[in-house]
Design a protein around this motif. Sequence first.
Motif, PDB file in Angstrom:
ATOM      1  N   UNK A  41       0.761  -1.306  -0.005  1.00 21.03           N
ATOM      2  CA  UNK A  41      -0.049   0.277   0.082  1.00 21.03           C
ATOM      3  C   UNK A  41       0.852   1.115  -0.181  1.00 21.03           C
ATOM      4  N   UNK A  42       1.975   1.269   0.410  1.00 23.10           N
ATOM      5  CA  UNK A  42       2.759   2.184   0.510  1.00 23.10           C
ATOM      6  C   UNK A  42       3.611   2.791  -0.902  1.00 23.10           C
ATOM      7  N   UNK A  43       3.549   1.753  -1.663  1.00 26.95           N
ATOM      8  CA  UNK A  43       4.375   1.748  -2.930  1.00 26.95           C
ATOM      9  C   UNK A  43       3.465   2.229  -4.004  1.00 26.95           C
ATOM     10  N   UNK A  44       3.935   3.527  -4.868  1.00 25.85           N
ATOM     11  CA  UNK A  44       3.120   3.940  -5.698  1.00 25.85           C
ATOM     12  C   UNK A  44       3.454   2.885  -7.045  1.00 25.85           C
ATOM     13  N   UNK A  45       4.905   2.909  -7.231  1.00 26.40           N
ATOM     14  CA  UNK A  45       5.406   2.061  -8.284  1.00 26.40           C
ATOM     15  C   UNK A  45       6.575   1.500  -8.293  1.00 26.40           C
ATOM     16  N   UNK A  46       7.039   0.748  -9.347  1.00 24.85           N
ATOM     17  CA  UNK A  46       8.316   0.023  -9.181  1.00 24.85           C
ATOM     18  C   UNK A  46       8.847   0.027 -10.694  1.00 24.85           C
ATOM     19  N   UNK A  47      10.044  -0.052 -10.763  1.00 28.29           N
ATOM     20  CA  UNK A  47      10.770  -0.427 -12.114  1.00 28.29           C
ATOM     21  C   UNK A  47      11.678  -1.513 -11.789  1.00 28.29           C
ATOM     22  N   UNK A  48      11.484  -2.599 -12.496  1.00 23.60           N
ATOM     23  CA  UNK A  48      12.233  -3.916 -12.118  1.00 23.60           C
ATOM     24  C   UNK A  48      13.135  -4.366 -13.316  1.00 23.60           C
ATOM     25  N   UNK A  49      14.245  -4.787 -13.053  1.00 22.58           N
ATOM     26  CA  UNK A  49      15.125  -5.469 -14.287  1.00 22.58           C
ATOM     27  C   UNK A  49      14.714  -6.842 -14.585  1.00 22.58           C
ATOM     28  N   UNK A  50      14.418  -7.261 -15.700  1.00 21.90           N
ATOM     29  CA  UNK A  50      14.114  -8.645 -15.993  1.00 21.90           C
ATOM     30  C   UNK A  50      14.943  -8.849 -17.332  1.00 21.90           C
ATOM     31  N   UNK A  51      15.248 -10.160 -17.243  1.00 23.06           N
ATOM     32  CA  UNK A  51      15.913 -10.786 -18.523  1.00 23.06           C
ATOM     33  C   UNK A  51      16.996 -10.054 -18.865  1.00 23.06           C
ATOM     34  N   UNK A  52      18.051  -9.865 -17.928  1.00 22.32           N
ATOM     35  CA  UNK A  52      19.225  -9.179 -18.296  1.00 22.32           C
ATOM     36  C   UNK A  52      19.171  -7.380 -18.325  1.00 22.32           C
ATOM     37  N   UNK A  53      18.919  -7.103 -19.418  1.00 24.81           N
ATOM     38  CA  UNK A  53      18.695  -5.303 -19.661  1.00 24.81           C
ATOM     39  C   UNK A  53      17.504  -5.068 -19.949  1.00 24.81           C
ATOM     40  N   UNK A  54      16.443  -5.670 -19.780  1.00 26.07           N
ATOM     41  CA  UNK A  54      15.125  -5.321 -20.008  1.00 26.07           C
ATOM     42  C   UNK A  54      14.507  -4.667 -18.760  1.00 26.07           C
ATOM     43  N   UNK A  55      13.533  -4.174 -18.717  1.00 27.40           N
ATOM     44  CA  UNK A  55      12.906  -3.600 -17.499  1.00 27.40           C
ATOM     45  C   UNK A  55      11.222  -3.645 -17.738  1.00 27.40           C
ATOM     46  N   UNK A  56      10.803  -3.728 -16.525  1.00 29.07           N
ATOM     47  CA  UNK A  56       9.257  -3.782 -16.314  1.00 29.07           C
ATOM     48  C   UNK A  56       8.916  -2.676 -15.139  1.00 29.07           C
ATOM     49  N   UNK A  57       7.874  -1.846 -15.618  1.00 30.76           N
ATOM     50  CA  UNK A  57       7.335  -1.049 -14.748  1.00 30.76           C
ATOM     51  C   UNK A  57       6.077  -1.440 -14.310  1.00 30.76           C
ATOM     52  N   UNK A  58       5.598  -1.238 -13.184  1.00 31.05           N
ATOM     53  CA  UNK A  58       4.735  -1.661 -12.309  1.00 31.05           C
ATOM     54  C   UNK A  58       3.900  -0.407 -11.618  1.00 31.05           C
ATOM     55  N   UNK A  59       2.612  -0.185 -11.566  1.00 31.00           N
ATOM     56  CA  UNK A  59       2.090   1.111 -10.717  1.00 31.00           C
ATOM     57  C   UNK A  59       0.942   0.371  -9.931  1.00 31.00           C
ATOM     58  N   UNK A  60       0.591   0.860  -8.830  1.00 31.70           N
ATOM     59  CA  UNK A  60      -0.245   0.275  -7.872  1.00 31.70           C
ATOM     60  C   UNK A  60      -1.625   0.557  -8.374  1.00 31.70           C
ATOM     61  N   UNK A  61      -2.335  -0.560  -8.409  1.00 23.49           N
ATOM     62  CA  UNK A  61      -3.776  -0.759  -9.146  1.00 23.49           C
ATOM     63  C   UNK A  61      -4.602   0.004  -8.188  1.00 23.49           C
ATOM     64  N   UNK A  62      -4.547   0.423  -6.976  1.00 24.23           N
ATOM     65  CA  UNK A  62      -5.136   1.042  -6.162  1.00 24.23           C
ATOM     66  C   UNK A  62      -5.050   2.510  -6.300  1.00 24.23           C
ATOM     67  N   UNK A  63      -4.255   2.848  -7.151  1.00 24.98           N
ATOM     68  CA  UNK A  63      -3.885   4.428  -7.331  1.00 24.98           C
ATOM     69  C   UNK A  63      -4.984   5.108  -8.384  1.00 24.98           C
TER      70      UNK A  63
END
Length: 175
Positions: A41-63
Amino acid sequence: MVMQMNVLEKIKSFQNDAPVNIEGLIRSFGVSLDKKAVLHPEIAGQIERVDGDRFHVAVNVNDHYYRQRFTMAHELGHYLMHRDLLGEGTDDNRAYRSIDAGKFHNTSILPQHETEANRFAANLLMPAHLVKRYFYELNGELERLSKIFQVSSEAMRHRLASLDLKPRAFAERVG
């Protein structure tokens, strides 16, 4: 950090009208996106490294979607400006600071980097040329500007101040 010209050209190509298609822009860089992420609940979003040099952005569904848009732009800012500091990723809380409540507490991302990502997000979602055009067309009506750009009133108020534009409040229009 200075961005390459082709990156700036790509960003500008998404800034022809409001609202800026932030989702399309993120995906155009090869970054995957999840707008329905179940995050702490305290997290608005995140960026995560996946598969080496690829990235994934996730945002909080509740926002609210407008907050999600700013979070997406903020995380894209990290991707473009701070990729060398991201490590496995970073979580951003509601004040856009990396905290230990989420999956990635990244101590390499400093407050100055968060400020840069916020500035990037504001400039991306509310480009000066469009803000000024709509500001004068709408007589500075803050709520209408917020809706056109799909950002919170607070974000729009800050952007207008950065451009030395004074919004008109609803009470001023009615009175």
